[in-house]
Design an enzyme around this catalytic site. Structure first.
Site, PDB file in Angstrom:
ATOM      1  CG  ASN A 138      14.617  -1.628   8.110  1.00 13.96           C
ATOM      2  OD1 ASN A 138      13.517  -1.849   7.622  1.00 13.96           O
ATOM      3  ND2 ASN A 138      15.122  -0.418   8.217  1.00 13.96           N
ATOM      4  CD  GLN A 180       8.977  -8.825   5.334  1.00 13.55           C
ATOM      5  OE1 GLN A 180       9.666  -8.627   4.341  1.00 13.55           O
ATOM      6  NE2 GLN A 180       8.000  -8.008   5.706  1.00 13.55           N
ATOM      7  NE  ARG A 194      24.213   2.806   6.981  1.00 15.43           N
ATOM      8  CZ  ARG A 194      23.431   3.021   5.932  1.00 15.43           C
ATOM      9  NH1 ARG A 194      22.702   4.106   5.855  1.00 15.43           N
ATOM     10  NH2 ARG A 194      23.378   2.138   4.955  1.00 15.43           N
ATOM     11  CB  ALA A 214      -0.947   0.009   1.199  1.00 14.84           C
ATOM     12  N   GLY A 215       2.146   1.113  -0.103  1.00 21.38           N
ATOM     13  CA  GLY A 215       3.034   2.278  -0.098  1.00 21.38           C
ATOM     14  C   GLY A 215       3.154   2.883  -1.487  1.00 21.38           C
ATOM     15  CD  GLN A 216       6.313   7.780  -2.599  1.00 21.25           C
ATOM     16  OE1 GLN A 216       6.000   8.512  -3.520  1.00 21.25           O
ATOM     17  NE2 GLN A 216       7.552   7.648  -2.162  1.00 21.25           N
ATOM     18  CG  ASP A 261      21.424   3.087  -7.281  1.00 20.23           C
ATOM     19  OD1 ASP A 261      21.009   4.172  -6.854  1.00 20.23           O
ATOM     20  OD2 ASP A 261      21.300   2.013  -6.646  1.00 20.23           O
ATOM     21  CG  HIS A 300      20.325   1.507  -2.993  1.00 20.31           C
ATOM     22  ND1 HIS A 300      20.212   2.289  -4.101  1.00 20.31           N
ATOM     23  CD2 HIS A 300      19.344   1.918  -2.158  1.00 20.31           C
ATOM     24  CE1 HIS A 300      19.199   3.135  -3.956  1.00 20.31           C
ATOM     25  NE2 HIS A 300      18.653   2.926  -2.777  1.00 20.31           N
ATOM     26  N   GLY A 306       4.721   0.466  -4.014  1.00 20.55           N
ATOM     27  CA  GLY A 306       3.726  -0.576  -4.245  1.00 20.55           C
ATOM     28  C   GLY A 306       2.660  -0.124  -5.233  1.00 20.55           C
ATOM     29  NE  ARG A 310      17.705   7.415  -8.998  1.00 15.99           N
ATOM     30  CZ  ARG A 310      17.521   7.254  -7.691  1.00 15.99           C
ATOM     31  NH1 ARG A 310      18.515   6.799  -6.925  1.00 15.99           N
ATOM     32  NH2 ARG A 310      16.366   7.543  -7.135  1.00 15.99           N
TER      33      ARG A 310
HETATM   34  P1  NAX Z   1       6.259   4.048   1.702  1.00 16.10           P
HETATM   35  O1  NAX Z   1       6.492   4.482   3.100  1.00 16.10           O
HETATM   36  O2  NAX Z   1       5.365   4.829   0.815  1.00 16.10           O
HETATM   37  O3  NAX Z   1       5.688   2.552   1.721  1.00 16.10           O
HETATM   38  C1  NAX Z   1       6.227   1.553   2.507  1.00 16.10           C
HETATM   39  C2  NAX Z   1       5.098   0.632   2.889  1.00 16.10           C
HETATM   40  O4  NAX Z   1       5.642  -0.484   3.574  1.00 16.10           O
HETATM   41  C3  NAX Z   1       4.079   1.280   3.827  1.00 16.10           C
HETATM   42  O5  NAX Z   1       2.780   1.147   3.274  1.00 16.10           O
HETATM   43  C4  NAX Z   1       4.229   0.476   5.118  1.00 16.10           C
HETATM   44  O6  NAX Z   1       2.992   0.300   5.777  1.00 16.10           O
HETATM   45  C5  NAX Z   1       4.764  -0.840   4.594  1.00 16.10           C
HETATM   46  N1  NAX Z   1       5.487  -1.644   5.581  1.00 16.10           N
HETATM   47  C6  NAX Z   1       6.268  -1.229   6.599  1.00 16.10           C
HETATM   48  N2  NAX Z   1       6.714  -2.268   7.309  1.00 16.10           N
HETATM   49  C7  NAX Z   1       6.214  -3.381   6.721  1.00 16.10           C
HETATM   50  C8  NAX Z   1       6.312  -4.760   7.014  1.00 16.10           C
HETATM   51  N3  NAX Z   1       6.991  -5.189   8.056  1.00 16.10           N
HETATM   52  N4  NAX Z   1       5.672  -5.620   6.204  1.00 16.10           N
HETATM   53  C9  NAX Z   1       4.943  -5.181   5.160  1.00 16.10           C
HETATM   54  N5  NAX Z   1       4.817  -3.877   4.844  1.00 16.10           N
HETATM   55  C10 NAX Z   1       5.436  -2.993   5.617  1.00 16.10           C
HETATM   56  O7  NAX Z   1       7.704   3.879   1.076  1.00 16.10           O
HETATM   57  P2  NAX Z   1       8.113   3.717  -0.468  1.00 16.10           P
HETATM   58  O8  NAX Z   1       8.338   5.050  -1.041  1.00 16.10           O
HETATM   59  O9  NAX Z   1       7.153   2.809  -1.137  1.00 16.10           O
HETATM   60  O10 NAX Z   1       9.541   3.045  -0.323  1.00 16.10           O
HETATM   61  C11 NAX Z   1       9.695   1.732   0.164  1.00 16.10           C
HETATM   62  C12 NAX Z   1      11.148   1.417   0.433  1.00 16.10           C
HETATM   63  O11 NAX Z   1      11.915   1.469  -0.750  1.00 16.10           O
HETATM   64  C13 NAX Z   1      11.827   2.397   1.389  1.00 16.10           C
HETATM   65  O12 NAX Z   1      12.612   1.644   2.313  1.00 16.10           O
HETATM   66  C14 NAX Z   1      12.742   3.179   0.489  1.00 16.10           C
HETATM   67  O13 NAX Z   1      13.856   3.704   1.189  1.00 16.10           O
HETATM   68  C15 NAX Z   1      13.138   2.131  -0.497  1.00 16.10           C
HETATM   69  N6  NAX Z   1      13.720   2.590  -1.766  1.00 16.10           N
HETATM   70  C16 NAX Z   1      14.701   1.834  -2.314  1.00 16.10           C
HETATM   71  C17 NAX Z   1      15.278   2.122  -3.532  1.00 16.10           C
HETATM   72  C18 NAX Z   1      16.353   1.275  -4.119  1.00 16.10           C
HETATM   73  O14 NAX Z   1      16.864   1.666  -5.158  1.00 16.10           O
HETATM   74  N7  NAX Z   1      16.747   0.130  -3.556  1.00 16.10           N
HETATM   75  C19 NAX Z   1      14.859   3.339  -4.271  1.00 16.10           C
HETATM   76  C20 NAX Z   1      13.526   3.853  -3.882  1.00 16.10           C
HETATM   77  C21 NAX Z   1      13.195   3.788  -2.417  1.00 16.10           C
HETATM   78  O15 NAX Z   1      13.745   4.914  -1.780  1.00 16.10           O
END
Ligand code: NAX
Length: 328
Positions: free
Chosen positions: A105, A112, A98, A13-15, A159, A187, A17, A162
């Site tokens: 996490n 998981q 950190r 349900a996140g961004q 990355d 990353h 997602g 980009r």
């Molecule tokens: P959001 O905060 O919009 O969405 C994260 C969702 O995860 C939320 O809906 C939350 O309820 C849910 N969540 C939290 N804990 C959970 C759990 N234990 N089980 C299931 N769901 C859980 O973040 P969003 O923008 O979608 O980013 C998600 C993650 O991607 C962040 O950690 C972000 O830092 C990481 N990213 C990684 C990138 C990469 O290149 N590897 C780039 C993009 C992004 O920044």
């Protein structure tokens, strides 16, 4: 007709997602002939929002969407999963160090990892997107002893993409003419985007650019800090581009990389290029038959060596922290 595969997505349900699910369901990950069942994991406070997302998925009437599962229990969401995209994680809160972030996490990725171990398909392909992605992946991998390590990967494809777009803008080439881009390491802001093995129109990219100042003071920091630049401009972190990169990663892993090219994937090191065995580090990788291999035999000059060593040192520090915390 092809039988459906099960694709688990956490943080559904996140961004990210919200950008990811619709493209998976429309065939953007595994192609137009592969039906999918989406198995979505969220935490209890987000289950209502997830319900809304599933209503929208239903309303798309995607021909390839063979079913949906919504759960706040990883044992349910990962049941028989063929692919698992671990997007949900704990963001860094105010005043969090950190190590606090790694610990928060750790609580998610140990659970998981065990749930994947006990319930996913034995062939599951895992991609960790949630940050700190490499180390979260290391934790999940170490908590899933029955799943071969090579089935755990973390995302540096954003990355990579980009870096492709920055190089295309600098050279005036199309991204289609750029091959063999590499992101090395973590990353994070220490990652090393490498142009010395990259090609533009079949010619060495670093030689073609021939501008060490641009490389060191512009290209590398721009790629390293692109995430922060997106936040500054958009007021929210990268989501559509992150989802797109996750699809690229999974598609290329499942369906293979073309001859004469490679992709960047964070994978468990086998010691290649002096990266200590077991660290989840980004490498140039080719894929075939659903398996990745690290590209071998690249010459690493002193400049690249220093950059790779720095980012790998950060990964080793993160590994030591989560080891001390008893997470691996
Ligand atoms: P959001 O905060 O919009 O969405 C994260 C969702 O995860 C939320 O809906 C939350 O309820 C849910 N969540 C939290 N804990 C959970 C759990 N234990 N089980 C299931 N769901 C859980 O973040 P969003 O923008 O979608 O980013 C998600 C993650 O991607 C962040 O950690 C972000 O830092 C990481 N990213 C990684 C990138 C990469 O290149 N590897 C780039 C993009 C992004 O920044």
């Amino acid at each position: 007709p092809t039988s459906p595969v099960r694709v688990a997505v956490t943080g559904a349900a996140g961004q990210i997602g919200y950008q990811l699910l619709f493209r998976i369901a429309s065939g953007g990950m595994l192609g137009p002939d592969q039906p999918v069942i989406l198995q979505m994991l969220e935490i209890p406070p987000a289950m209502d929002a997830l319900k809304g997302v599933v209503m929208e998925l239903d309303d798309c009437a995607f021909p390839l969407l063979a079913g949906t599962v919504q759960s706040d229990d990883p044992n349910v969401a990962f049941k028989d999963a063929d692919y698992a995209l671990l997007v949900g994680s704990r963001p860094r809160g105010p005043g969090m160090e950190r190590s606090d972030l790694l610990e928060a996490n750790g609580a998610i990725f140990t659970v998981q990892g065990k749930a994947l171990n006990d319930h996913a398909s034995p062939d599951v392909k895992v991609l960790v997107v949630g940050n700190p992605a490499n180390t979260n992946c290391l934790i999940a991998m170490n908590n899933a002893p029955d799943i071969p390590d090579e089935q755990f990967t973390a995302m540096t494809r954003l990355d990579h993409n980009r870096a492709m777009s920055q190089l295309a803008a600098k050279t005036g080439a199309s991204v289609n003419d750029i091959k063999k881009m590499t992101i090395w390491g973590n990353h994070s802001a220490t990652q090393y985007p490498d142009l010395f093995h990259c090609e533009v129109d079949g010619k060495n990219a670093a030689a073609q650019v021939d501008d060490q100042t641009w490389l060191e003071d512009d290209f590398i920091p721009t790629v390293q800090k692109r995430g922060a630049a997106i936040i500054a401009a958009r007021g929210a972190s990268s989501a559509a581009s992150a989802a797109s990169a996750a699809l690229d990663h999974m598609r290329d892993w499942a369906l293979g990389t073309p001859d004469g090219d490679w992709v960047s994937m964070a994978v468990p090191s086998d010691g290649s290029y002096g990266v200590p065995e077991g660290l989840l580090s980004s490498f140039p990788c080719t894929t075939a038959d659903g398996k990745w291999s690290i590209v071998q035999g690249l010459d690493i000059d002193d400049f690249s060596r220093g950059r790779i060593d720095a980012t790998v040192a950060e990964l080793a520090e993160e590994r030591d922290t989560v080891k001390d915390l008893g997470l691996i």
